[in-house]
Design an enzyme around this catalytic site. Structure first.
Site, short mmCIF file in Angstrom:
data_model
loop_
_atom_site.label_atom_id
_atom_site.label_comp_id
_atom_site.label_asym_id
_atom_site.label_seq_id
_atom_site.Cartn_x
_atom_site.Cartn_y
_atom_site.Cartn_z
N LYS A 116 55.75 -20.95 17.00
CA LYS A 116 55.99 -21.43 17.89
C LYS A 116 55.71 -21.16 18.99
CE LYS A 116 60.87 -20.46 18.24
NZ LYS A 116 62.01 -19.16 18.65
N LYS A 123 30.65 -2.54 39.43
CA LYS A 123 31.65 -3.05 39.34
C LYS A 123 31.98 -1.29 38.85
CE LYS A 123 34.77 -4.52 36.16
NZ LYS A 123 35.18 -6.03 35.95
N LYS A 163 35.84 1.53 38.74
CA LYS A 163 36.86 2.25 39.05
C LYS A 163 37.72 3.09 39.52
CE LYS A 163 37.09 -0.05 34.24
NZ LYS A 163 37.94 -1.39 33.99
N ASP A 202 37.45 -1.99 40.75
CA ASP A 202 38.80 -2.49 39.30
C ASP A 202 40.41 -1.44 39.82
OD1 ASP A 202 40.40 -3.22 37.31
OD2 ASP A 202 38.71 -3.64 35.91
N ASN A 222 43.00 -1.81 37.54
CA ASN A 222 43.51 -1.76 36.42
C ASN A 222 44.83 -2.00 36.34
OD1 ASN A 222 40.83 -0.46 35.56
ND2 ASN A 222 41.76 -1.50 34.44
N GLU A 230 39.66 -6.17 42.26
CA GLU A 230 39.97 -6.59 40.59
C GLU A 230 41.21 -6.24 40.31
OE1 GLU A 230 36.94 -7.50 38.15
OE2 GLU A 230 37.96 -6.29 35.93
N GLU A 244 42.20 -11.24 33.06
CA GLU A 244 41.77 -10.52 32.10
C GLU A 244 42.98 -9.99 31.01
OE1 GLU A 244 39.78 -6.78 33.97
OE2 GLU A 244 40.72 -5.73 32.30
N HIS A 276 36.02 -12.08 31.05
CA HIS A 276 36.41 -10.54 30.87
C HIS A 276 35.58 -10.30 29.17
CE1 HIS A 276 38.63 -7.60 28.65
NE2 HIS A 276 38.46 -6.77 29.96
N GLU A 300 30.10 -10.60 32.57
CA GLU A 300 30.52 -9.09 33.08
C GLU A 300 29.49 -8.46 32.12
OE1 GLU A 300 34.43 -8.23 32.42
OE2 GLU A 300 33.98 -6.38 33.43
N SER A 301 28.85 -7.78 32.45
CA SER A 301 28.22 -7.46 31.41
C SER A 301 27.76 -5.13 31.56
CB SER A 301 26.27 -7.14 31.78
OG SER A 301 25.72 -5.80 30.97
MG MG Z 1 38.81 -5.67 34.77
#
Ligand code: MG
Length: 382
Positions: free
Chosen positions: A99, A206, A208, A237, A239, A262, A288, A345, A364-365
């Site tokens: 669906k 980047k 956190k 980030d 989150n 982010e 992401e 992402h 992104e690495s």
């Molecule tokens: Mg992220």
């Protein structure tokens, strides 16, 4: 060519790192192999794929539903006119009886199979994956591909292509994703981690943040910048942890001209994201945790994001794969976004091929090549 078996294994990735939302110590991921009745150069022709990390393995969905559906299909339903595996036709088979909407974990299971099918197709065509993607669905699709040679009974044909097939891989933009929360509270540890990324050759890094503790986040930004690079090359980030009306965190984020902020708000709360964008004038990146073109469209319609400066980070392998991702790109371009705004992402090397194939904004690495799934292929300089 016939698919004769598909095997999935759900594996622990056991990592001690955390972000503001989840820990990775119990995380699992799926590994997949598609076996065929063909060989290439004396080796079995197989398609391989590995999960985009962060959403757990997909073993149940794959074994109960999607793998049997693919194995039961007529081979002719899975191939293109040249006899190559056709991931788009395969995904149509996978989605029979499904669906619309309510995407849940399903897109990741289908996306994993899609990645293995693309691996299979690239090997059949004798092309690097990025070139296979560009030939198959890119802006110049099929124009420079000659007809395939005839296959012998048990040997898949390789397509001989024009000059582009032997051209060097294009450079892609990339950035290092690091600075997770760990059990080491020493701010020096974060500085060292960022400095290591710079030493490896990355120019944008980047880290956190908590998204809720303004004092802690100010400290973390200061620690990262003490590694000696401009704030315009530092991304942060959240989150999904920023709470509407929290002006303390907004003030910390406004102290520097950061590369981007982010995922400030919960993935599906577009009004909260729009409120954040109202309160933060710098670049914002998110997407992401949206796994369908439906959800990405709602993000573009209602998230308050700005095509001229913001970034879209939908994850290809978590989102039904290449076909759905193209659908997201097409929709975004119709709404004034450039494909340069697409920054997939997760640091998955499959995504790096897509970035290279279509000239997307950046990859992104996971920068530490000594860790599982970190870095790039051998011999690729950053
Ligand atoms: Mg992220």
């Amino acid at each position: 060519m016939k698919i004769v078996a598909i095997h999935e294994a759900t594996l622990p990735i056991g990592s001690a790192m955390r972000n503001a939302s989840i820990a990775f110590d119990q995380m699992t991921a799926s590994a997949l192999v598609i076996r065929t009745d063909q060989t290439i150069g004396g080796e079995a022709l197989v398609g391989l794929a590995f999960d985009s990390i962060g959403r757990y393995g997909k073993g149940g969905l794959l074994r109960e539903r999607f793998i049997p559906r693919l194995l039961a299909a007529a081979p002719s339903d899975l191939l293109d006119e040249h006899g190559h595996i056709d991931p788009a036709r395969c995904v149509a088979v996978l989605m029979r009886g499904e669906k619309q909407g309510g995407h849940g974990e399903r897109p990741g299971a289908v996306g994993l199979l899609d990645a293995a099918l693309w691996d299979l197709r690239a090997k059949q065509m004798g092309l690097p994956l990025w070139q296979c993607l560009r030939h198959s669905v890119g802006p110049n699709a099929s124009s420079s591909t000659t007809a395939p040679v005839t296959a012998t009974a048990n040997e898949t044909a390789r397509v001989h292509t024009t000059a582009e097939a032997t051209s060097a891989p294009p450079p892609i933009a990339t950035y290092a994703s690091c600075g997770h929360f760990t059990d080491n509270p020493n701010p020096q540890a974060l500085r060292d981690e960022v400095a290591q990324c710079l030493a490896w050759g990355y120019t944008t890094v980047k880290i956190k943040l908590s998204g809720r503790d303004a004092k802690l986040d100010a400290q973390r930004i200061a620690s990262a910048l003490s590694a000696g690079f401009p704030a315009s090359h530092l991304a942060v980030d959240l989150n999904g942890q920023w709470q509407a009306g929290d002006t303390d965190v907004l003030a910390v984020l406004a102290e520097h001209r950061l590369a981007w902020v982010e995922e400030p708000t919960p993935a599906l709360d577009y009004a909260a994201l729009a409120a954040f964008c109202q309160g933060h004038s710098g670049p914002v990146a998110t997407g992401e945790n949206l796994f369908s073109s439906d959800d990405a469209t709602n993000l573009l319609r209602y998230g308050g994001m700005r095509p001229h400066q913001d970034r879209l980070q939908m994850d290809i392998s978590l989102s039904y794969g290449v076909g759905e991702y193209r659908s997201m790109m097409d929709r975004a371009e119709s709404l004034g976004w450039s494909r340069q705004a697409f920054w997939p992402h997760a640091g998955h090397l499959f995504a790096a091929h897509v970035v290279a194939a279509w000239g997307l904004g950046s990859h992104e690495s996971a920068p530490d090549a000594s860790r599982l799934y970190g870095g790039f292929w051998d011999g690729v300089p950053v």
